[in-house]
Design an enzyme around this catalytic site. Structure first.
Site, PDB file in Angstrom:
ATOM      1  N   CYS A 219       0.831  -1.203   0.000  1.00 26.28           N
ATOM      2  CA  CYS A 219       0.000   0.000   0.000  1.00 26.28           C
ATOM      3  C   CYS A 219       0.873   1.263   0.000  1.00 26.28           C
ATOM      4  O   CYS A 219       1.813   1.363   0.781  1.00 26.28           O
ATOM      5  CB  CYS A 219      -0.922  -0.004   1.220  1.00 26.28           C
ATOM      6  SG  CYS A 219      -2.022   1.432   1.257  1.00 26.28           S
TER       7      CYS A 219
ATOM      8  N   CYS B 154       0.518   4.950   6.842  1.00 23.23           N
ATOM      9  CA  CYS B 154      -0.119   4.846   8.162  1.00 23.23           C
ATOM     10  C   CYS B 154       0.861   4.137   9.124  1.00 23.23           C
ATOM     11  O   CYS B 154       1.214   2.966   8.896  1.00 23.23           O
ATOM     12  CB  CYS B 154      -1.419   4.056   8.058  1.00 23.23           C
ATOM     13  SG  CYS B 154      -2.453   4.619   6.687  1.00 23.23           S
TER      14      CYS B 154
ATOM     15  N   CYS C 161       0.541   0.441  10.309  1.00 28.44           N
ATOM     16  CA  CYS C 161       0.073  -0.622   9.407  1.00 28.44           C
ATOM     17  C   CYS C 161       1.180  -1.473   8.794  1.00 28.44           C
ATOM     18  O   CYS C 161       2.093  -0.966   8.139  1.00 28.44           O
ATOM     19  CB  CYS C 161      -0.766   0.001   8.286  1.00 28.44           C
ATOM     20  SG  CYS C 161      -1.511  -1.278   7.245  1.00 28.44           S
TER      21      CYS C 161
ATOM     22  N   CYS D  21     -16.213  -9.192   6.201  1.00 33.72           N
ATOM     23  CA  CYS D  21     -15.600  -7.902   5.866  1.00 33.72           C
ATOM     24  C   CYS D  21     -14.330  -8.117   5.050  1.00 33.72           C
ATOM     25  O   CYS D  21     -13.411  -8.812   5.491  1.00 33.72           O
ATOM     26  CB  CYS D  21     -15.290  -7.155   7.152  1.00 33.72           C
ATOM     27  SG  CYS D  21     -14.514  -5.563   6.843  1.00 33.72           S
TER      28      CYS D  21
ATOM     29  N   CYS E 175     -19.305  -6.429   3.982  1.00 38.59           N
ATOM     30  CA  CYS E 175     -18.656  -5.162   4.339  1.00 38.59           C
ATOM     31  C   CYS E 175     -17.344  -5.101   3.561  1.00 38.59           C
ATOM     32  O   CYS E 175     -16.716  -6.138   3.320  1.00 38.59           O
ATOM     33  CB  CYS E 175     -18.395  -5.142   5.846  1.00 38.59           C
ATOM     34  SG  CYS E 175     -17.474  -3.698   6.401  1.00 38.59           S
TER      35      CYS E 175
ATOM     36  N   CYS F 168     -19.332   2.007   8.826  1.00 39.11           N
ATOM     37  CA  CYS F 168     -18.548   1.379   9.889  1.00 39.11           C
ATOM     38  C   CYS F 168     -17.320   2.258  10.069  1.00 39.11           C
ATOM     39  O   CYS F 168     -16.498   2.360   9.157  1.00 39.11           O
ATOM     40  CB  CYS F 168     -18.167  -0.041   9.478  1.00 39.11           C
ATOM     41  SG  CYS F 168     -16.992  -0.833  10.613  1.00 39.11           S
TER      42      CYS F 168
ATOM     43  N   ARG G  43     -17.665  -2.483  18.241  1.00 35.64           N
ATOM     44  CA  ARG G  43     -16.919  -3.734  18.006  1.00 35.64           C
ATOM     45  C   ARG G  43     -15.577  -3.733  18.733  1.00 35.64           C
ATOM     46  O   ARG G  43     -14.748  -2.845  18.531  1.00 35.64           O
ATOM     47  CB  ARG G  43     -16.692  -3.941  16.492  1.00 35.64           C
ATOM     48  CG  ARG G  43     -16.008  -5.272  16.167  1.00 35.64           C
ATOM     49  CD  ARG G  43     -16.069  -5.606  14.682  1.00 35.64           C
ATOM     50  NE  ARG G  43     -17.435  -5.642  14.229  1.00 35.64           N
ATOM     51  CZ  ARG G  43     -17.946  -4.801  13.327  1.00 35.64           C
ATOM     52  NH1 ARG G  43     -17.183  -3.911  12.751  1.00 35.64           N
ATOM     53  NH2 ARG G  43     -19.218  -4.881  12.987  1.00 35.64           N
TER      54      ARG G  43
HETATM   55  N1  SAM Z   1      -6.592   0.536   3.190  1.00 37.28           N
HETATM   56  C1  SAM Z   1      -7.867   0.747   3.719  1.00 37.28           C
HETATM   57  C2  SAM Z   1      -7.930   1.850   4.742  1.00 37.28           C
HETATM   58  O1  SAM Z   1      -6.904   2.202   5.306  1.00 37.28           O
HETATM   59  O2  SAM Z   1      -9.024   2.330   5.002  1.00 37.28           O
HETATM   60  C3  SAM Z   1      -8.480  -0.508   4.320  1.00 37.28           C
HETATM   61  C4  SAM Z   1      -7.627  -1.463   5.110  1.00 37.28           C
HETATM   62  S1  SAM Z   1      -6.916  -0.801   6.613  1.00 37.28           S
HETATM   63  C5  SAM Z   1      -5.828  -2.115   7.074  1.00 37.28           C
HETATM   64  C6  SAM Z   1      -8.287  -0.870   7.742  1.00 37.28           C
HETATM   65  C7  SAM Z   1      -8.045  -0.416   9.166  1.00 37.28           C
HETATM   66  O3  SAM Z   1      -7.277  -1.383   9.868  1.00 37.28           O
HETATM   67  C8  SAM Z   1      -7.275   0.869   9.410  1.00 37.28           C
HETATM   68  O4  SAM Z   1      -8.042   2.006   9.209  1.00 37.28           O
HETATM   69  C9  SAM Z   1      -6.888   0.719  10.858  1.00 37.28           C
HETATM   70  O5  SAM Z   1      -7.881   1.273  11.690  1.00 37.28           O
HETATM   71  C10 SAM Z   1      -6.828  -0.795  11.053  1.00 37.28           C
HETATM   72  N2  SAM Z   1      -5.463  -1.238  11.347  1.00 37.28           N
HETATM   73  C11 SAM Z   1      -4.448  -1.376  10.467  1.00 37.28           C
HETATM   74  N3  SAM Z   1      -3.328  -1.781  11.081  1.00 37.28           N
HETATM   75  C12 SAM Z   1      -3.632  -1.926  12.384  1.00 37.28           C
HETATM   76  C13 SAM Z   1      -2.881  -2.318  13.545  1.00 37.28           C
HETATM   77  N4  SAM Z   1      -1.597  -2.629  13.457  1.00 37.28           N
HETATM   78  N5  SAM Z   1      -3.509  -2.359  14.731  1.00 37.28           N
HETATM   79  C14 SAM Z   1      -4.826  -2.029  14.812  1.00 37.28           C
HETATM   80  N6  SAM Z   1      -5.580  -1.654  13.769  1.00 37.28           N
HETATM   81  C15 SAM Z   1      -4.986  -1.586  12.566  1.00 37.28           C
HETATM   82  C1  DTB Z   2     -11.010  -2.378  11.660  1.00 31.07           C
HETATM   83  O1  DTB Z   2     -11.383  -1.369  12.298  1.00 31.07           O
HETATM   84  N1  DTB Z   2     -10.083  -3.221  12.077  1.00 31.07           N
HETATM   85  C2  DTB Z   2      -9.869  -4.271  11.089  1.00 31.07           C
HETATM   86  C3  DTB Z   2     -10.931  -3.940  10.012  1.00 31.07           C
HETATM   87  N2  DTB Z   2     -11.502  -2.717  10.484  1.00 31.07           N
HETATM   88  C4  DTB Z   2     -10.541  -3.869   8.616  1.00 31.07           C
HETATM   89  C5  DTB Z   2      -8.471  -4.390  10.642  1.00 31.07           C
HETATM   90  C6  DTB Z   2      -7.481  -4.655  11.760  1.00 31.07           C
HETATM   91  C7  DTB Z   2      -6.134  -4.865  11.165  1.00 31.07           C
HETATM   92  C8  DTB Z   2      -5.092  -5.263  12.175  1.00 31.07           C
HETATM   93  C9  DTB Z   2      -3.754  -5.439  11.553  1.00 31.07           C
HETATM   94  C10 DTB Z   2      -3.679  -6.528  10.519  1.00 31.07           C
HETATM   95  O2  DTB Z   2      -4.133  -7.665  10.777  1.00 31.07           O
HETATM   96  O3  DTB Z   2      -3.098  -6.281   9.452  1.00 31.07           O
HETATM   97 FE1  SF4 Z   3      -2.761   1.273   3.411  1.00 26.45          FE
HETATM   98 FE2  SF4 Z   3      -2.614   0.134   5.779  1.00 26.45          FE
HETATM   99 FE3  SF4 Z   3      -3.016   2.734   5.595  1.00 26.45          FE
HETATM  100 FE4  SF4 Z   3      -4.979   1.029   4.836  1.00 26.45          FE
HETATM  101  S1  SF4 Z   3      -4.175   1.296   6.895  1.00 26.45           S
HETATM  102  S2  SF4 Z   3      -4.284   2.856   3.766  1.00 26.45           S
HETATM  103  S3  SF4 Z   3      -3.728  -0.649   4.038  1.00 26.45           S
HETATM  104  S4  SF4 Z   3      -1.169   1.636   4.918  1.00 26.45           S
END
Ligand code: SAM
Ligand code: DTB
Ligand code: SF4
Length: 342
Positions: A82, A86, A89, A126, A157, A217, A289
Site C-alpha cells: 500500500c 499509516c 500498518c 468484511c 462489508c 462502519c 466492536r
Molecule cells: N486501506 C484501507 C484503509 O486504510 O481504510 C483498508 C484497510 S486498513 C488495514 C483498515 C483499518 O485497519 C485501518 O483504518 C486501521 O484502523 C486498522 N489497522 C491497520 N493496522 C492496524 C494495527 N496494526 N492495529 C490495529 N488496527 C490496525
Molecule cells: C477495523 O477497524 N479493524 C480491522 C478492520 N476494520 C478492517 C483491521 C485490523 C487490522 C489489524 C492489523 C492486521 O491484521 O493487518
Molecule cells: Fe494502506 Fe494500511 Fe493505511 Fe490502509 S491502513 S491505507 S492498508 S497503509
C-alpha cells in the site's frame, strides 16, 4: 451535581448542517443537532470506573440485548504494497514488515472463505484491501466479490480506502451492506501517524458512503501514544458524524515489527475498557466492536469490554495480516460468559 457531570448530561447543542466535516460545520445554516464536545467526552472518560460502566450498561441495555454479540469475519482480499504511510500498518510499502504484496483474490477463494465463516457462525464478512483508493476496474471485481458473499447468506462489508461517488454507488448496487473507513485518531494527532492523506479526505469518503445508502462502519485505534484527550477527540469525531455510524470498531494497536509504532507504549487495559464504555454512551444504537488487539487481552479484560457495551467482535483466527483468537477460543469465551451470537 458538579460541573463536569453537567457537561456529560447535556452534550452541547452545536449549530451544524447534516455533516460533521469541519468545513460543513463552518457553513452552518442553523439546524441544531446534538454534538459531543471533546470536553464532555473527556469528562465521561474521567468518571469513576464503576459509574462509567454502570452508565454504559444502562445505555446498552436500553437499546440492545446485553447477552448478544455480533460476529464479523475479516478477509484480506488484497494484501500489502500500500502506498499510504499509516504508522500502525504492516501493509504499507514504506515499512519493512515482511508482508508481501499480493494480488486481488478471485471470487472462488472469497466465496469459500465466506462459506467457512458462515459455518462457524459469523453473520458479517468484511473484505479488506491495502489500497489508498481503488481504481474503477478494481470496483468491478470487488462488486463480484460482494455478490458472492451475499449469495452465501452473509452481510457484506468492504474496506478499500478512499472512494469516489461513482464507486460508492457501484458498491451499493452490488448489494454492499457496510463500508469500513476509520478516522483512526483525533484530528490533531492525525499528522503524527499518517502524512499521505488528510482527515478531511477520510470525512469526504464517509460522506460519499452515507450518501450512497451504504451503512457506515467507522472507528479508530487506541494505544498509539495518544493522550486521553486525543482518545476523547476521536470518540467525539465519530459520535458527531450525523448520523453516527451503525458500526464502531475500537481497535487496540497491534504493534508490528518494522512499523514506526512497533515500540509504542502499551495502553492500560482499563483505559481500553473505558474507551469502549465511552463509545457505547455516545453512540447508543451502534454496534461497538471489540476489534484488533484481542489476542493480547485476557478473558477478564474482554469480559469487561462486553460489560462496558461492546456487542460485536472480529471472529476468526486472522484479522488482515495479524492473528486473532481462534474460533474455538472464542466459542469457549462466549460460552463461559453466556453470550449468544447474532
Ligand atoms: N486501506 C484501507 C484503509 O486504510 O481504510 C483498508 C484497510 S486498513 C488495514 C483498515 C483499518 O485497519 C485501518 O483504518 C486501521 O484502523 C486498522 N489497522 C491497520 N493496522 C492496524 C494495527 N496494526 N492495529 C490495529 N488496527 C490496525
Ligand atoms: C477495523 O477497524 N479493524 C480491522 C478492520 N476494520 C478492517 C483491521 C485490523 C487490522 C489489524 C492489523 C492486521 O491484521 O493487518
Ligand atoms: Fe494502506 Fe494500511 Fe493505511 Fe490502509 S491502513 S491505507 S492498508 S497503509
Amino acid at each position: 451535581m458538579n460541573e463536569s457531570q453537567q457537561s456529560i448530561e447535556q452534550p452541547v447543542q452545536w449549530p451544524t448542517t447534516r455533516r460533521a466535516a469541519p468545513e460543513a460545520a463552518a457553513q452552518a445554516q442553523g439546524s441544531a443537532v446534538a454534538r459531543w464536545s471533546v470536553d464532555s467526552v473527556e469528562a465521561l472518560f474521567a468518571l469513576p470506573f464503576a459509574d462509567l460502566i454502570h452508565r454504559a450498561q444502562q445505555v446498552h441495555r436500553e437499546h440492545f440485548d446485553a447477552n448478544e454479540v455480533q460476529l464479523s469475519t475479516l478477509l484480506s482480499i488484497k494484501t500489502g504494497g500500500c502506498p499510504e504511510d499509516c504508522g500502525y500498518c504492516p501493509q504499507s510499502v514504506h515499512f519493512d514488515t515482511g508482508v508481501a504484496a499480493g494480488k486481488l483474490l478471485d471470487v472462488g477463494e472469497v466465496a469459500a472463505a465466506a462459506r467457512a465463516a458462515r459455518a462457524q457462525g459469523a453473520s458479517r464478512f468484511c473484505m479488506g484491501a491495502a489500497w489508498r483508493e481503488p481504481k474503477d476496474r478494481d470496483i468491478e471485481k470487488v462488486a463480484e466479490l460482494v455478490r458472492a458473499v451475499k449469495a452465501e447468506g452473509l452481510e457484506a462489508c468492504c474496506t478499500l480506502g478512499m472512494l469516489s461517488d461513482g464507486q460508492a454507488h457501484a458498491l451499493k448496487d452490488a448489494g454492499l451492506d457496510y463500508y469500513n473507513h476509520n478516522l483512526d485518531t483525533a484530528p490533531e494527532a492525525y499528522g503524527r501517524i499518517i502524512s499521505t492523506r488528510t482527515y478531511n479526505d477520510r470525512l469526504r469518503t464517509l460522506e460519499r458512503v452515507r450518501d450512497a445508502g451504504i451503512g457506515v462502519c467507522c472507528g479508530g485505534i487506541v494505544g498509539m501514544g495518544e493522550s486521553r484527550r486525543e482518545r476523547a477527540g476521536l470518540v467525539a469525531q465519530v459520535a458527531n458524524l450525523d448520523p453516527y455510524p451503525e458500526s464502531v470498531p475500537i481497535n487496540q494497536l497491534v504493534r508490528v515489527q518494522g512499523t514506526p509504532l512497533a515500540d509504542a507504549e502499551a495502553l492500560d487495559p482499563l483505559e481500553f475498557v473505558r474507551t469502549i464504555a465511552v463509545a457505547r454512551i455516545t453512540m447508543p444504537r451502534a454496534r461497538v466492536r471489540l476489534s484488533a488487539g484481542r489476542r493480547g487481552m485476557s478473558d477478564a479484560v474482554q469480559a469487561l469490554c462486553f460489560l462496558a457495551g461492546a456487542n460485536s467482535i472480529f471472529y476468526g483466527d486472522k484479522l488482515l495480516t495479524t492473528g486473532n483468537p481462534d474460533w474455538e477460543a472464542d466459542q469457549r469465551l462466549l460460552g463461559t460468559l453466556g453470550l449468544r451470537t447474532c
